[in-house]
Enzyme design. Structure first.
Site, PDB file in Angstrom:
ATOM      1  N   PHE A 168       0.867  -1.185   0.000  1.00 52.32           N
ATOM      2  CA  PHE A 168       0.000   0.000   0.000  1.00 52.32           C
ATOM      3  C   PHE A 168       0.902   1.232   0.000  1.00 52.32           C
ATOM      4  O   PHE A 168       1.718   1.406   0.904  1.00 52.32           O
ATOM      5  CB  PHE A 168      -0.916   0.028   1.228  1.00 52.32           C
ATOM      6  CG  PHE A 168      -1.962   1.114   1.126  1.00 52.32           C
ATOM      7  CD1 PHE A 168      -3.217   0.843   0.602  1.00 52.32           C
ATOM      8  CD2 PHE A 168      -1.677   2.423   1.514  1.00 52.32           C
ATOM      9  CE1 PHE A 168      -4.178   1.853   0.463  1.00 52.32           C
ATOM     10  CE2 PHE A 168      -2.626   3.438   1.380  1.00 52.32           C
ATOM     11  CZ  PHE A 168      -3.885   3.142   0.862  1.00 52.32           C
ATOM     12  N   ASP A 183       9.417   2.923   1.394  1.00 52.18           N
ATOM     13  CA  ASP A 183       8.251   3.719   1.771  1.00 52.18           C
ATOM     14  C   ASP A 183       8.073   3.581   3.281  1.00 52.18           C
ATOM     15  O   ASP A 183       7.582   2.573   3.778  1.00 52.18           O
ATOM     16  CB  ASP A 183       7.015   3.229   1.019  1.00 52.18           C
ATOM     17  CG  ASP A 183       5.759   4.017   1.407  1.00 52.18           C
ATOM     18  OD1 ASP A 183       5.804   4.791   2.380  1.00 52.18           O
ATOM     19  OD2 ASP A 183       4.728   3.836   0.736  1.00 52.18           O
ATOM     20  N   LYS A 207       2.618  11.012   7.228  1.00 52.00           N
ATOM     21  CA  LYS A 207       1.783  10.627   8.375  1.00 52.00           C
ATOM     22  C   LYS A 207       2.205  11.268   9.698  1.00 52.00           C
ATOM     23  O   LYS A 207       1.950  12.434   9.924  1.00 52.00           O
ATOM     24  CB  LYS A 207       1.772   9.099   8.499  1.00 52.00           C
ATOM     25  CG  LYS A 207       0.886   8.437   7.444  1.00 52.00           C
ATOM     26  CD  LYS A 207       0.492   7.048   7.875  1.00 52.00           C
ATOM     27  CE  LYS A 207      -0.163   6.232   6.795  1.00 52.00           C
ATOM     28  NZ  LYS A 207      -1.599   6.409   6.676  1.00 52.00           N
TER      29      LYS A 207
END
Ligand code: PLP
Length: 384
Positions: free
Chosen positions: A154, A239, A268
């Site tokens: 993801f 990532d 985030k």
């Protein structure tokens, strides 16, 4: 003429309770249905640390954490102060034909916490934007088109990131996606080697620990994958949008394996959950090959990338993380969580596995043996 808009404070006070009806009329009615079905149709009036507070004053331990942005907890006072300070200072934010102090200090601080393989920061505003930048940088730096990604990966939901998303439920219906993006099984070095052989791969983009399912890499996998990429002239991109900023008990998860990627994506938790933020840490070679002349100095970027509020929130977040030793705390609490939850596997038939790294943790359920396995119900869905 519409009615004059009241101040935000007045809106918060006077219109409390209208959240769901506004959502159903103007935003996402399907989300409204989900919330009512689950009994999550609360009016959230506050957030404090790990808790959300509803209009009745009830406190709820919030395990969503805003999808992983509240590493410091909600409404950390020090991040609030940093935001107030920067607004109070009336800074010359976003000069565009100019550069700013806070974004520069953020780059300095992030790079000081990252491996020596990266030397420059490309600012962004979200995780998916950081990943989009990584894809573009890898293509420009190598002159190649293909991008490899791991099954179940993801990386965000904009078109480039979606093209390297390893979950059909997100991809389906949005095609055609970017050409040249191909999956390899997470952990399968032979498959990665085969794909790299053609010499046409710009990058392998991988989460050190996969967020969907909390899939942990086998011990040597990521270091070997990095080596294979180097040998094939492809960039190795980590990532760390979900694993970074302390989540796994290291500032970056890649520290667990001593990795030295060409590109690292962050977002985030970096701004304490207040301001959208993203950062792409890039090797000097890749950076120089993209931004290779004055006329190409702005060939990648975005309007709000590196803005003062995001940078200030990020700097305050790093400060709190260091001072309160939250990275070590994540390691300690994660170990305790595993110790307390691993025995559930023996105690309950439906608990198949408990796994984690730091405070990235999963409990995997399966159907009990006696359950009749017929038709579509025979397939147990992947853990979200
Ligand atoms: N990369 C990873 C590993 C993620 O977990 C996410 C979001 O969950 C993203 C990228 C996308 O981040 P954003 O939602 O900020 O675009």
């Amino acid at each position: 003429m519409p009615e004059p808009l009241p101040h935000v404070g007045e809106i918060l006070n006077r219109r409390r309770g209208e959240e769901l009806s506004l959502n159903d009329r103007f935003v996402n009615p399907q989300m409204g249905r989900i919330l009512r079905t689950l009994g999550f149709d609360r009016v959230w009036t506050g957030g404090e640390g790990a808790h959300l507070i509803d209009s009745g004053g009830e406190r709820y331990l919030d395990l969503f954490g805003g999808y992983g942005v509240f590493a410091l907890g909600r409404n950390h006072p020090e991040v609030i102060s940093a935001l107030e300070e920067v607004m109070e200072a009336r800074t010359g934010n976003l000069p565009q034909l100019g550069v700013t102090l806070l974004s520069g200090v953020l780059a300095e601080q992030l790079l000081a916490r990252a491996p020596d393989s990266v030397a420059a920061m490309v600012p962004a505003s979200t995780g998916t934007e950081a990943v989009e930048a990584a894809i573009k940088i890898a293509r420009a730096a190598t002159g190649r088109g293909r991008v490899l990604y791991a099954e179940h990966a993801f990386h965000g939901l904009t078109l480039g990131s979606l093209s390297i998303n390893g979950n059909a439920e997100f991809r389906d219906g949005f095609g055609p996606l970017l050409p040249g993006c191909d999956p390899v099984p997470f952990g399968d070095l032979q498959a990665l080697r085969r794909e790299l052989e053609g010499g046409d791969v710009a990058a392998f983009v991988v989460e050190p620990v996969q967020g969907k399912g909390v899939n942990l890499p086998a011990p040597g996998y990521l270091a070997d994958a990095q080596e294979l990429c180097r040998g094939a002239g492809a960039l190795f991109v980590c990532d760390e949008v979900q694993t970074g900023v302390g989540r796994t008990g290291r500032f970056l998860a890649l520290e667990h394996w001593g990795l030295e990627p060409d590109v690292i994506c962050l977002a985030k938790a970096l701004s304490g959950g207040f301001v959208p933020v993203g950062a792409v840490l890039v090797s000097r070679a890749a950076h120089t090959s993209v931004f290779d002349g004055m006329e190409r100095a702005v060939r990648h970027g975005s309007t709000f990338g590196g803005n003062d509020l995001a940078a200030a929130a990020a700097l305050a977040t790093l400060r709190v993380l260091d001072r309160e030793r939250l990275v070590e705390r994540a390691e300690r609490l994660g170990a305790l969580l595993l110790e307390l939850t691993r025995p559930l596997v023996d105690r309950y038939e439906v608990v198949r596995e408990v796994r984690g790294l730091g405070l990235m943790w999963a409990i995997e359920f399966g159907p009990p043996e006696g359950r009749a396995a017929t038709g579509s119900s025979a397939r147990w869905p992947d853990m979200p």
